[in-house]
Enzyme design. Structure first.
Site, PDB file in Angstrom:
ATOM      1  N   LYS A 253       0.997  -1.100  -0.045  1.00  0.00           N
ATOM      2  CA  LYS A 253       0.020   0.053  -0.263  1.00  0.00           C
ATOM      3  C   LYS A 253       0.866   1.119  -0.077  1.00  0.00           C
ATOM      4  CE  LYS A 253      -2.285  -0.568   3.696  1.00  0.00           C
ATOM      5  NZ  LYS A 253      -3.257  -0.574   5.064  1.00  0.00           N
TER       6      LYS A 253
ATOM      7  N   LYS B 167      -7.236  -5.855  -2.736  1.00  0.00           N
ATOM      8  CA  LYS B 167      -8.459  -5.243  -1.802  1.00  0.00           C
ATOM      9  C   LYS B 167      -8.709  -3.905  -2.327  1.00  0.00           C
ATOM     10  CE  LYS B 167      -6.208  -4.614   2.177  1.00  0.00           C
ATOM     11  NZ  LYS B 167      -5.018  -4.177   3.132  1.00  0.00           N
TER      12      LYS B 167
END
Length: 250
Positions: free
Chosen positions: A29, A87
């Site tokens: 991320k 995700k």
């Protein structure tokens, strides 16, 4: 419980690789772009190459808008770059119907490319602060869209935590609904070691952390360290064993 750790780049991923025996998923991320901020495709590729081949790599697609086509392309990009867990933070979806539409596009785009990929529909425990879909609707959104897991995180990283916004009894209900739908339940959002007993008790499948394994507990200026990953995992396993031992036999 599976332990998901979120490095912010290749350097931290190498630290995760040193602690690979203590974690289950390395999550790519970009924290400065949001709680589920998306990193660059080349960073996903470099992190995939940096960690052991048998350690799954997850990638966040971002705190996404209600733009199903855009999000589907982004999700495919993450899969092409080497992520097997995808995700999606449903930041811009204000209704379950919008969220299902976005996630159906993601599921099709990703699984047409790689059928064994694992798609995670992610919502926010503090949804009331940003106006997005109710967090307790996520298990049904994930089920209706064909996703593999439902996840809760926090959108605003201001020191408040998962249980500050969705207390343990409601998180337990979230986990129960996910399991009844045949999904995995993932929980994150400034999770600390003190939360692990509760997370184990409610049967959480995946626990996502960053700050808890960074120096000083600081997810932005602290760095992930292998010894902190190992300590967190040891405590997590201890609580899982204790819960398993205390559970009544069927």
């Amino acid at each position: 419980m599976l332990l998901l750790i979120s490095p912010d780049g290749v350097e931290e991923a190498l630290e995760c690789a040193k602690a690979a025996q203590h974690l289950d998923i390395v999550d790519v991320k970009k924290p400065d772009e949001g709680s589920l901020g998306a990193n660059y495709p080349w960073v996903i590729r470099e992190i995939r190459a940096a960690v052991p081949a048998d350690t799954p790599v997850s990638a966040t697609v971002g705190d996404v808008p209600y733009k199903p086509g855009t999000v589907a392309q982004a999700a495919l990009g993450a899969a092409v770059s080497g992520a097997t867990y995808i995700k999606v933070g449903l930041y811009g979806c204000t209704t379950p119907e919008q969220a299902v539409e976005v996630m159906r596009g993601v599921v099709r785009a990703v699984k047409d490319f790689r059928p064994d990929a694992f798609v995670v529909a992610s919502g926010y425990a503090d949804a009331h602060r940003i106006g997005c879909v109710n967090p307790l609707a996520l298990p049904d959104i994930a089920r209706r869209s064909g996703s593999d897991a439902a996840m809760l995180d926090t959108a605003v990283k201001d020191g408040t935590r998962l249980f500050d916004h969705v207390p343990p009894p409601l998180c337990a209900d979230f986990v129960r609904q996910a399991h009844e739908a045949g999904l995995l339940a993932a929980l994150a959002g400034s999770v600390k070691s003190g939360d692990l007993a509760e997370l184990a008790r409610m049967g959480t499948d995946i626990v996502g952390v960053r700050g808890a394994v960074c120096e000083g507990g600081d997810r932005t200026s602290g760095r992930i360290r292998p010894h902190l990953v190992a300590a967190f995992r040891a405590e997590m396993d201890q609580h899982v064993r204790a819960h398993t031992a205390a559970a009544p036999a069927n």
